[in-house]
Design an enzyme around this catalytic site. Structure first.
Site, mmCIF file in Angstrom:
data_model
loop_
_atom_site.group_PDB
_atom_site.id
_atom_site.type_symbol
_atom_site.label_atom_id
_atom_site.label_comp_id
_atom_site.label_asym_id
_atom_site.label_seq_id
_atom_site.Cartn_x
_atom_site.Cartn_y
_atom_site.Cartn_z
ATOM 1 N N GLU A 44 0.621 -1.149 -0.148
ATOM 2 C CA GLU A 44 -0.141 0.128 -0.039
ATOM 3 C C GLU A 44 0.390 1.284 -0.593
ATOM 4 O O GLU A 44 0.732 1.819 0.524
ATOM 5 C CB GLU A 44 -0.783 0.159 1.522
ATOM 6 C CG GLU A 44 -2.355 0.731 1.446
ATOM 7 C CD GLU A 44 -3.158 0.998 2.221
ATOM 8 O OE1 GLU A 44 -4.004 2.079 2.157
ATOM 9 O OE2 GLU A 44 -3.349 -0.161 3.149
ATOM 10 N N ASP B 78 -17.133 -3.208 7.247
ATOM 11 C CA ASP B 78 -17.109 -2.993 8.715
ATOM 12 C C ASP B 78 -17.835 -2.130 9.445
ATOM 13 O O ASP B 78 -19.183 -1.140 7.905
ATOM 14 C CB ASP B 78 -16.082 -2.947 9.489
ATOM 15 C CG ASP B 78 -15.509 -1.712 9.903
ATOM 16 O OD1 ASP B 78 -15.973 -0.638 8.315
ATOM 17 O OD2 ASP B 78 -14.313 -1.736 9.285
ATOM 18 N N ASP C 227 -8.471 -4.515 6.015
ATOM 19 C CA ASP C 227 -8.050 -3.865 6.245
ATOM 20 C C ASP C 227 -8.032 -3.653 7.876
ATOM 21 O O ASP C 227 -8.024 -3.231 8.376
ATOM 22 C CB ASP C 227 -8.411 -2.222 5.838
ATOM 23 C CG ASP C 227 -7.549 -1.815 6.039
ATOM 24 O OD1 ASP C 227 -6.098 -1.709 5.870
ATOM 25 O OD2 ASP C 227 -7.845 -0.608 5.300
#
Length: 292
Positions: free
Chosen positions: A84, A203, A229
């Site tokens: 990332e 979520d 994540d």
């Protein structure tokens, strides 16, 4: 089909910012306890030498798994790593360290991947940065998937990234230019392009329930990938509190992909649409079908 998480930084007090392969193995164990069978540990943007150290640590953990007969039972299999960064836009850093972001260049890419390219599955790049388009082509030429994210890209800049070879968008709507009716931006491109995959943190905190509904009603269902994540602060099971830093910025996901999928189904989403988002879709995206 196996349950896959292509974007996890850690879980249960362990994460990828480590030189300990045992900690990476522990992440794999904790994901397995929550029904996840394959993971792609995600490396935070940092100095290139530090990122390489963390990639090499994951590589050593993969070697341990390859030599162990019990892995399939006790651990999620580590497929490779997701980088990332560091070619990201500091304007859209989210919870990442923007001081670690650098301008795209072939020299930096060579340094980053030297000796470890075989375990790198995905790299997130901001396509609007100077030099990003040729860099995306170079990454794709190495057989690595490019996902666009941490980005302030306009629609046309995101489209240019796609035509250069990017095939995904990292955690849709989070850490990117917001949708605007006169400039749809990278989020609008991700929603309306039929061929690009989108990561979704499902979520209770990263996306409003109706935003998730919008994604499922707009995107072809086979292009949606639910990711966790998760970070080291994420508890290993059944934790729904938002994980924020001192600046009140969300740091990472609060539940595993299996938990997130079950939550969506409980809230009325079609199970036949949701489950492929953690099985078939990520498997196709990372090329698992072609490897079998």
């Amino acid at each position: 089909m196996e349950v896959i998480d292509i974007h996890t930084h850690g879980i249960g007090s362990f994460d990828t910012e480590t030189a300990s392969r045992k900690q990476i193995i522990k992440i794999a164990e904790l994901h397995a306890q929550n029904g996840v069978e394959i993971i792609v540990p995600t490396i935070y943007a940092s100095e290139i030498d530090v990122m390489r150290l963390h990639v090499l640590t994951v590589k050593k953990a993969m070697e341990i798994q390859a030599s162990s007969e019990s892995t399939a039972i006790s651990q999620a299999r580590i497929l490779g790593v997701h980088l990332e960064g560091p070619f990201l836009n500091p304007q859209r850093c989210g919870a990442l360290n923007k001081n670690a972001f650098i301008k795209p260049s072939e020299k930096a890419l060579d340094e980053l991947l030297d000796g470890v390219s075989e375990v790198v599955k995905v790299i997130t790049v901001a396509p609007e940065l100077d030099g990003a388009i040729p860099l995306i082509r170079q990454i794709r030429d190495r057989g690595i998937i490019v996902s666009m994210g941490h980005s302030d890209a306009t629609y046309s800049e995101a489209e240019a990234g796609f035509y250069a070879g990017a095939s995904g968008v990292t955690h849709l709507f989070n850490a990117m230019r917001p949708f605007h009716h006169r400039e749809p931006g990278i989020a609008g491109f991700a929603l309306t392009n039929k061929d690009i995959y989108v990561e979704v943190i499902a979520d209770p905190h990263h996306l409003h329930q109706k935003t998730i509904s919008l994604i499922f009603n707009t995107k072809a269902s086979d292009k949606i990938i639910i990711i966790s994540d998760t970070v080291k602060e994420t508890q290993s099971s059944h934790y729904t509190g938002g994980i924020i830093n001192t600046s009140n910025t969300l740091m990472g996901g609060s539940m595993t992909v299996m938990e997130a999928a079950k939550r969506l189904i409980k809230n009325g989403f079609n199970e036949e649409l949701v489950m492929p988002c953690i099985t078939t879709n990520p498997a196709t995206y990372v090329g698992l079908h072609s490897m079998q």
